[in-house]
Design a protein around this motif. Structure first.
Motif, PDB file in Angstrom:
ATOM      1  N   ASP A 129       1.144  -0.198   0.675  1.00  0.00           N
ATOM      2  CA  ASP A 129       0.097   0.260   0.235  1.00  0.00           C
ATOM      3  C   ASP A 129       1.049   1.561   0.049  1.00  0.00           C
ATOM      4  O   ASP A 129       2.470   1.236   0.168  1.00  0.00           O
ATOM      5  CB  ASP A 129      -1.136  -0.116   1.065  1.00  0.00           C
ATOM      6  N   ARG A 130       0.074   2.324  -0.684  1.00  0.00           N
ATOM      7  CA  ARG A 130       0.789   3.819  -0.383  1.00  0.00           C
ATOM      8  C   ARG A 130       1.511   3.704   1.377  1.00  0.00           C
ATOM      9  O   ARG A 130       1.118   3.341   2.019  1.00  0.00           O
ATOM     10  CB  ARG A 130       0.269   4.631  -1.144  1.00  0.00           C
ATOM     11  N   LYS A 131       2.727   4.725   1.226  1.00  0.00           N
ATOM     12  CA  LYS A 131       3.043   4.899   2.564  1.00  0.00           C
ATOM     13  C   LYS A 131       1.985   6.188   2.674  1.00  0.00           C
ATOM     14  O   LYS A 131       2.400   7.211   1.647  1.00  0.00           O
ATOM     15  CB  LYS A 131       4.654   4.718   2.458  1.00  0.00           C
ATOM     16  N   PRO A 132       1.790   6.414   3.954  1.00  0.00           N
ATOM     17  CA  PRO A 132       1.535   7.854   4.104  1.00  0.00           C
ATOM     18  C   PRO A 132       1.958   9.046   4.000  1.00  0.00           C
ATOM     19  O   PRO A 132       3.115   8.719   4.318  1.00  0.00           O
ATOM     20  CB  PRO A 132       0.749   7.720   6.110  1.00  0.00           C
ATOM     21  N   GLY A 133       1.685   9.918   3.129  1.00  0.00           N
ATOM     22  CA  GLY A 133       1.446  11.184   3.070  1.00  0.00           C
ATOM     23  C   GLY A 133       3.040  11.214   2.342  1.00  0.00           C
ATOM     24  O   GLY A 133       3.574  12.168   1.385  1.00  0.00           O
ATOM     25  N   THR A 134       3.137  10.580   1.483  1.00  0.00           N
ATOM     26  CA  THR A 134       3.858  10.343   0.068  1.00  0.00           C
ATOM     27  C   THR A 134       2.840  10.048  -1.209  1.00  0.00           C
ATOM     28  O   THR A 134       1.881   8.999  -1.080  1.00  0.00           O
ATOM     29  CB  THR A 134       4.587   9.059  -0.152  1.00  0.00           C
ATOM     30  N   THR A 135       3.565  10.594  -2.208  1.00  0.00           N
ATOM     31  CA  THR A 135       2.075   9.880  -3.966  1.00  0.00           C
ATOM     32  C   THR A 135       3.699   8.345  -4.132  1.00  0.00           C
ATOM     33  O   THR A 135       2.313   7.915  -4.749  1.00  0.00           O
ATOM     34  CB  THR A 135       2.543  11.063  -4.237  1.00  0.00           C
ATOM     35  N   GLY A 141      -1.721  -5.065  -6.059  1.00  0.00           N
ATOM     36  CA  GLY A 141      -2.038  -4.389  -6.770  1.00  0.00           C
ATOM     37  C   GLY A 141      -2.056  -2.949  -5.874  1.00  0.00           C
ATOM     38  O   GLY A 141      -1.831  -3.145  -4.888  1.00  0.00           O
ATOM     39  N   LEU A 142      -1.016  -2.431  -6.987  1.00  0.00           N
ATOM     40  CA  LEU A 142      -1.542  -0.870  -6.118  1.00  0.00           C
ATOM     41  C   LEU A 142      -1.849   0.241  -6.859  1.00  0.00           C
ATOM     42  O   LEU A 142      -1.292   0.061  -8.133  1.00  0.00           O
ATOM     43  CB  LEU A 142       0.094  -0.592  -5.709  1.00  0.00           C
ATOM     44  N   ALA A 143      -2.850   0.274  -6.049  1.00  0.00           N
ATOM     45  CA  ALA A 143      -3.402   2.064  -7.255  1.00  0.00           C
ATOM     46  C   ALA A 143      -2.596   2.983  -7.070  1.00  0.00           C
ATOM     47  O   ALA A 143      -1.195   3.191  -6.622  1.00  0.00           O
ATOM     48  CB  ALA A 143      -4.652   1.779  -5.926  1.00  0.00           C
ATOM     49  N   GLU A 144      -3.360   4.073  -7.768  1.00  0.00           N
ATOM     50  CA  GLU A 144      -2.428   4.807  -8.471  1.00  0.00           C
ATOM     51  C   GLU A 144      -3.122   5.824  -6.568  1.00  0.00           C
ATOM     52  O   GLU A 144      -3.987   6.084  -6.093  1.00  0.00           O
ATOM     53  CB  GLU A 144      -3.121   5.990  -8.805  1.00  0.00           C
ATOM     54  N   SER A 145      -1.159   6.330  -6.384  1.00  0.00           N
ATOM     55  CA  SER A 145      -2.296   7.754  -5.374  1.00  0.00           C
ATOM     56  C   SER A 145      -3.172   9.077  -5.484  1.00  0.00           C
ATOM     57  O   SER A 145      -2.128  10.051  -6.214  1.00  0.00           O
ATOM     58  CB  SER A 145      -0.352   8.172  -4.584  1.00  0.00           C
ATOM     59  N   LYS A 146      -4.849   8.864  -5.704  1.00  0.00           N
ATOM     60  CA  LYS A 146      -5.089   9.762  -6.099  1.00  0.00           C
ATOM     61  C   LYS A 146      -6.273   9.703  -5.003  1.00  0.00           C
ATOM     62  O   LYS A 146      -7.145   8.862  -4.947  1.00  0.00           O
ATOM     63  CB  LYS A 146      -6.221   9.161  -7.166  1.00  0.00           C
ATOM     64  N   PRO A 147      -6.716  10.865  -4.031  1.00  0.00           N
ATOM     65  CA  PRO A 147      -7.113  11.146  -3.433  1.00  0.00           C
ATOM     66  C   PRO A 147      -8.378  11.537  -4.010  1.00  0.00           C
ATOM     67  O   PRO A 147      -8.778  11.486  -4.957  1.00  0.00           O
ATOM     68  CB  PRO A 147      -6.835  12.363  -2.389  1.00  0.00           C
ATOM     69  N   VAL A 148      -9.729  11.208  -3.582  1.00  0.00           N
ATOM     70  CA  VAL A 148     -11.089  11.327  -3.591  1.00  0.00           C
ATOM     71  C   VAL A 148     -11.412  12.503  -3.314  1.00  0.00           C
ATOM     72  O   VAL A 148     -11.731  13.389  -2.197  1.00  0.00           O
ATOM     73  CB  VAL A 148     -12.356  10.031  -2.435  1.00  0.00           C
ATOM     74  N   ALA A 180       7.232   3.381  -6.202  1.00  0.00           N
ATOM     75  CA  ALA A 180       6.451   2.517  -6.560  1.00  0.00           C
ATOM     76  C   ALA A 180       5.136   3.157  -7.442  1.00  0.00           C
ATOM     77  O   ALA A 180       4.145   3.052  -6.978  1.00  0.00           O
ATOM     78  CB  ALA A 180       5.713   1.458  -5.147  1.00  0.00           C
ATOM     79  N   ALA A 181       5.611   2.256  -8.216  1.00  0.00           N
ATOM     80  CA  ALA A 181       4.203   2.270  -9.668  1.00  0.00           C
ATOM     81  C   ALA A 181       3.062   1.475  -9.298  1.00  0.00           C
ATOM     82  O   ALA A 181       3.275   0.306  -8.819  1.00  0.00           O
ATOM     83  CB  ALA A 181       5.092   1.928 -11.385  1.00  0.00           C
ATOM     84  N   PRO A 182       1.983   2.613 -10.121  1.00  0.00           N
ATOM     85  CA  PRO A 182       0.599   1.623 -10.011  1.00  0.00           C
ATOM     86  C   PRO A 182       0.872  -0.067 -10.619  1.00  0.00           C
ATOM     87  O   PRO A 182       1.360   0.242 -11.677  1.00  0.00           O
ATOM     88  CB  PRO A 182      -0.319   2.931 -10.155  1.00  0.00           C
ATOM     89  N   PHE A 228      -8.901  13.592   6.259  1.00  0.00           N
ATOM     90  CA  PHE A 228      -8.528  12.921   5.962  1.00  0.00           C
ATOM     91  C   PHE A 228      -7.207  13.042   4.824  1.00  0.00           C
ATOM     92  O   PHE A 228      -6.414  12.074   5.023  1.00  0.00           O
ATOM     93  CB  PHE A 228      -9.069  12.123   4.959  1.00  0.00           C
ATOM     94  N   SER A 229      -7.466  14.320   4.382  1.00  0.00           N
ATOM     95  CA  SER A 229      -6.507  14.855   3.439  1.00  0.00           C
ATOM     96  C   SER A 229      -4.637  15.262   3.927  1.00  0.00           C
ATOM     97  O   SER A 229      -4.348  14.398   3.041  1.00  0.00           O
ATOM     98  CB  SER A 229      -7.011  16.383   2.921  1.00  0.00           C
ATOM     99  N   LEU A 230      -4.967  15.156   5.588  1.00  0.00           N
ATOM    100  CA  LEU A 230      -3.642  15.566   6.045  1.00  0.00           C
ATOM    101  C   LEU A 230      -2.937  14.277   6.034  1.00  0.00           C
ATOM    102  O   LEU A 230      -1.619  14.215   6.375  1.00  0.00           O
ATOM    103  CB  LEU A 230      -3.951  16.624   7.135  1.00  0.00           C
ATOM    104  N   THR A 231      -3.765  13.378   6.701  1.00  0.00           N
ATOM    105  CA  THR A 231      -2.767  12.011   7.317  1.00  0.00           C
ATOM    106  C   THR A 231      -3.091  11.160   5.908  1.00  0.00           C
ATOM    107  O   THR A 231      -2.134   9.889   6.382  1.00  0.00           O
ATOM    108  CB  THR A 231      -4.841  11.853   8.340  1.00  0.00           C
ATOM    109  N   GLY A 232      -3.547  11.581   5.252  1.00  0.00           N
ATOM    110  CA  GLY A 232      -3.000   9.901   4.342  1.00  0.00           C
ATOM    111  C   GLY A 232      -3.752   9.999   3.144  1.00  0.00           C
ATOM    112  O   GLY A 232      -3.257   9.095   2.001  1.00  0.00           O
ATOM    113  N   GLY A 233      -4.104  11.635   2.625  1.00  0.00           N
ATOM    114  CA  GLY A 233      -4.075  11.527   1.274  1.00  0.00           C
ATOM    115  C   GLY A 233      -5.534  10.894   0.852  1.00  0.00           C
ATOM    116  O   GLY A 233      -5.718  10.722  -0.167  1.00  0.00           O
TER     117      GLY A 233
END
Lengths: 578, 298
Positions: free
Chosen positions: A222-228, A305-312, A281-283, A331-336
């Protein structure tokens, strides 16, 4: 000994015409010669063997008679006097652990051989059915006394990627109880765990235990919190090695190639787990592979599978926007995971009446709308209960503790999916689709009852936003086979088959592609079952089931008959054609 | 395997084509002899011919006209000149007509016809006999070109007969019938269960010039049949059930070869001319070879 078809013994009467036909057959061909006296001179020297030659026709006739007798006996279907006549249900364990190799054969092949042995012994005197047990009990054939049908069914079966579950055991128990004294249920298994609660009337035939094995029992990417771009890989490996062993773990991206290669030490009786950071890490599709020669290869590889780092993105169009904005920002601040947006948002939060946007969360429904009707007066909710507790929008809500103040007596539009109702059955949360728009309606006034200060508020906003956007937490990087899942859209399986949108079972190991409203997303199906990896054989013990196996007596009679006929033909042919 | 024949179809030996071939053979003989129609065949006996052969001491009773006076004048001894006797010989053709010859009887009859034709055209006396378990006359002793067709017709129509071949009995019958010495030609496969030695010994003992022509077929020399067989003697009808393998086939071929070799040696030992031929060969080539060996053909 009994003869099921004594009429076939009448075939023995065919011995007389056989003998006549035989003597006609062995009558030598006449051959005129000019110098018989020269031939006689030759054969005078061979007089010593003439006795055998004279008896040879009799020997040959005797062999043919014996062959016919054996065929007649075989056709009469002889069987032991005390033969068990009960029908059989042969259940073959096809869980992934049956792929483990013991010597040159895996468990499935050994089980097939065992089942064939049983089928061969049926001899047409009783019936058998064939079923496989893995994620579910699957019947491969109806009860049949045709060995061919059954052996064909045996040839068709293959190992599943789904471990044995309680539903399988329950179905098998039901069969065993239903069969009662009229039938027997035989389970051919490798004896690994997963059969808890198996009815004692199910007779267990255990195969040879598999040698030591190691494999993944859990993994996540999974994505590392705070990174894209960064990601974290977590794994846990279980093993049944008897001495400390070294292995290597590879983490690969389908297109980028090898991302990490780390040594792993497998210790007896211990599980090995760790987390690995991946900076870039590429999606897409990832594969973790444990390089270790062991009995079972299935659990040495995990599809991820790894999703793109794209917030809702969330737009707020409610009159009391402050708390909603703060919630989304948190939620935006803690993990995007969520992000505020002014327009073109994935999800809109509305209050009172719905917005014209495509996906929205509507609090405090009022007036008429495409998603509900009514709403003339408030209702009192004493206790709420969930209709679908696992639904991603409400699975983290403690509904019984929530106060639905300001709820109105509204009726969801026809076809709505009601997720929570009051004690009197009034709908409190529902998901509906109308005029091409999706809405999750929450029938309470957020301004009342300190709802904004309750833990249910962020949980509801987060769950509903992810669910509506199609990026619900239901999709992890890998899911264990046998688990039920709703990917939020159509799914393509590892074998390329399209799975219908909605709930489905992760049945195969490999990469799945989900088409969610938020875009395509890969995820994996993996074994992740400790009992299927450790192969400790601590499952059901062998019942010592006494069941006839191998070819019936009639078969061996036929073999003898064929051997006699072949020998006779050989002798005859040699004599006839030299 | 050739079709067994009881006799030859009409015209086989009396047809114009066959007779032309016989005539060709005879012309070869005429060219060498170059003589008249009078008993062209040379004899080993000394007599009143014109060709000087030897001197002999004069004895009482000798024709004094034969005394060589020149020798008397020089050596004072009376000797007489001896000349080769040019006489009309008798040719006895003994043709095997037993059933073992059925498959090769055409060849045997053609050989007999050729020899008979040459003999009659050379003004020799010719007699022809069928031979099996007894001796049957096909043409009594006769001479002259006019008897050719008679000989050919009798050779053509004579059936195979008998239940066995008794060569010794046939020779004894010939001896009883003809005291006059001559040329005896035996045309046969020589597969005689009782053996051929006694017959040949008697023939040569009678003072005949004997020539043996052995006619064989491929089937006589080797057998291809294997397996369970009931062997049946074509002459006696006697049967025997046997199992024939490659080993027996080899043994049979060896036995036939041994038998034939024994015949050849016996003929050589007794000064009997011997010719072996297969029924597939051309009869005129065989005759030409025989004549060439005897100096009668170019």
């Amino acid at each position: 000994m009994n003869f099921t078809s004594p009429a076939f013994l009448w075939m023995l009467a065919a011995l007389a015409p056989l003998a006549a036909a035989y003597f006609l057959k062995v009558r030598p061909r006449r051959f005129p010669v000019n110098a018989l006296f020269l031939w006689e001179k030759i054969f005078q020297e061979k007089k010593a063997s003439s006795l055998f030659q004279r008896l040879r026709d009799l020997f040959s006739l005797l062999m043919m008679a014996l062959a016919l007798g054996a065929i007649a006996l075989a056709a009469a279907g002889p069987r032991p006097a005390k033969q068990d006549k009960r029908d059989l249900l042969v259940v073959i364990d096809t869980s992934p652990s049956m792929k483990a190799k013991s010597g040159n054969k895996d468990g499935i092949e050994a089980a097939k051989d065992r089942a064939r042995d049983i089928v061969r012994a049926l001899n047409g005197t009783r019936r058998a059915a064939l079923a496989t047990a893995s994620g579910e009990l699957d019947f491969l054939s109806h009860a049949s006394d045709s060995p061919k049908d059954l052996t064909d069914a045996i040839a068709r079966l293959s190992a599943s990627d789904t471990p044995v579950g309680p539903a399988t055991v329950a179905a098998l128990n039901s069969c065993a109880r239903g069969a009662g004294s009229a039938g027997r249920v035989l389970l051919i298994t490798d004896g690994n765990p997963g059969w808890d609660g198996l009815d004692p009337s199910v007779e267990v035939m255990r195969l040879t235990p598999a040698p030591p094995n190691a494999g993944f029992i859990a993994a996540d990417l999974d994505r590392k919190p705070g990174t894209t771009r960064g990601a974290v890989f977590f794994y846990r490996i279980a093993s049944s090695v008897t001495q400390e062993s070294s292995a290597e773990l590879e983490l690969r991206h389908e297109e980028m190639g090898l991302a990490r290669l780390v040594p792993v030490t497998l210790k007896p009786g211990e599980e090995t787990s760790d987390t690995l950071d991946i900076d870039d890490a590429a999606p897409g599709r990832w594969t973790a592979e444990l390089k270790f020669p062991d009995a079972l290869a299935t659990d040495n590889s995990v599809a991820l599978g790894l999703a793109e780092s794209k917030p809702v993105t969330v737009k707020i169009s409610a009159p009391e926007a402050y708390f909603f904005q703060r919630c989304v920002e948190a939620f935006s601040l803690t993990g995007g995971l969520l992000a505020l947006a002014e327009k073109d948002a994935d999800v809109t939060i509305a209050q009172g009446s719905p917005s014209p946007d495509a996906r929205q969360i509507v609090f405090a429904p009022a007036g008429e709308s495409p998603f509900w009707s009514g709403g003339a007066g408030e209702i009192e909710v004493l206790a709420a209960e969930s209709r679908i507790p696992d639904h991603p929008a409400v699975k983290h809500l403690a509904l019984e503790a929530m106060r639905f103040e300001g709820a109105r007596d509204v009726t969801p539009v026809a076809g709505a999916l009601v997720l929570a109702v009051s004690e009197s059955g009034k709908p409190l949360i529902w998901k509906a689709r109308a005029e091409g728009r999706d809405a999750l309606v929450v029938n309470l006034d957020p301004a009342k009852g300190d709802f904004f200060f309750s833990p249910a508020f962020p949980a509801l906003v987060h769950g509903a936003a992810l669910d509506l956007s199609g990026r619900g937490p239901a999709l992890r990087s890998a899911h264990p086979t046998g688990s039920r899942l709703n990917a939020g859209g159509a799914v393509t399986g590892p074998d390329g088959n399209k799975l219908a949108a909605g709930d489905f079972t992760v049945a195969k190991i490999g990469h799945y592609l989900a088409e969610t409203p938020a875009g395509s997303r890969w995820f994996g199906g993996a074994l992740f079952e400790r009992s299927e990896t450790v192969l400790d054989g601590s499952g059901p013990v062998d019942s010592g089931a006494a069941v006839e196996r191998g070819h019936p007596f009639a078969f061996w009679l036929l073999i003898v008959a064929i051997a006699l006929l072949a020998a006779e033909f050989f002798l005859y042919h040699r004599r006839k054609a030299g | 395997m050739p079709e067994p024949l009881e006799s030859l179809p009409p015209g086989e030996l009396t047809g114009a084509g066959f007779i032309r071939r016989l005539e060709t053979l005879f012309l070869l003989v005429r060219r060498v002899l170059g003589g008249s129609m009078q008993a062209d065949r040379k004899s080993t006996r000394k007599g009143t011919g014109i060709t000087f052969a030897d001197y002999a001491e004069y004895r009482m009773g000798d024709d004094y006209r034969a005394i060589d006076w020149r020798v008397y004048a020089r050596f004072d001894e009376l000797v007489i000149k001896l000349f080769e006797l040019e006489e009309d010989a008798t040719v006895y053709l003994l043709l095997d007509l037993s059933r073992s010859m059925q498959t090769k009887t055409a060849m045997a009859r053609k050989l007999a016809a050729a020899l008979g034709y040459i003999g009659l055209n050379c003004q020799d006396r010719v007699a022809c006999y069928g031979m099996a378990d007894e001796l049957r006359p096909l043409l009594e002793v006769t001479r002259g070109r006019g008897k050719v067709l008679t000989l050919l017709r009798s050779l053509e129509s004579a059936p195979c007969f008998g239940k066995d071949t008794d060569f010794s009995t046939c020779v004894r019958t010939l001896e009883a019938r003809h005291r006059k010495k001559g040329l005896v030609v035996v045309i046969s496969d020589f597969f005689y269960p009782a053996g051929f030695e006694e017959g040949l010994k008697r023939l040569s003992g009678l003072g005949h010039d004997v020539h043996a022509i052995q006619v064989l077929s491929e089937e006589d020399l080797k057998c291809e049949r294997k397996g369970d067989l009931e062997l049946e003697c074509v002459e006696s009808g006697k049967r025997r059930k046997v199992t024939v393998t490659s080993r027996e086939l080899d043994a049979y071929a060896a036995a036939v070869a041994e038998w034939n070799e024994k015949l050849r040696v016996e003929c050589a030992r007794r000064g009997i001319g011997f010719t072996r031929t297969l029924d597939t060969e051309a009869f005129d080539e065989v005759i030409r070879a025989i004549l060439q060996r005897g100096g009668l053909a170019a």
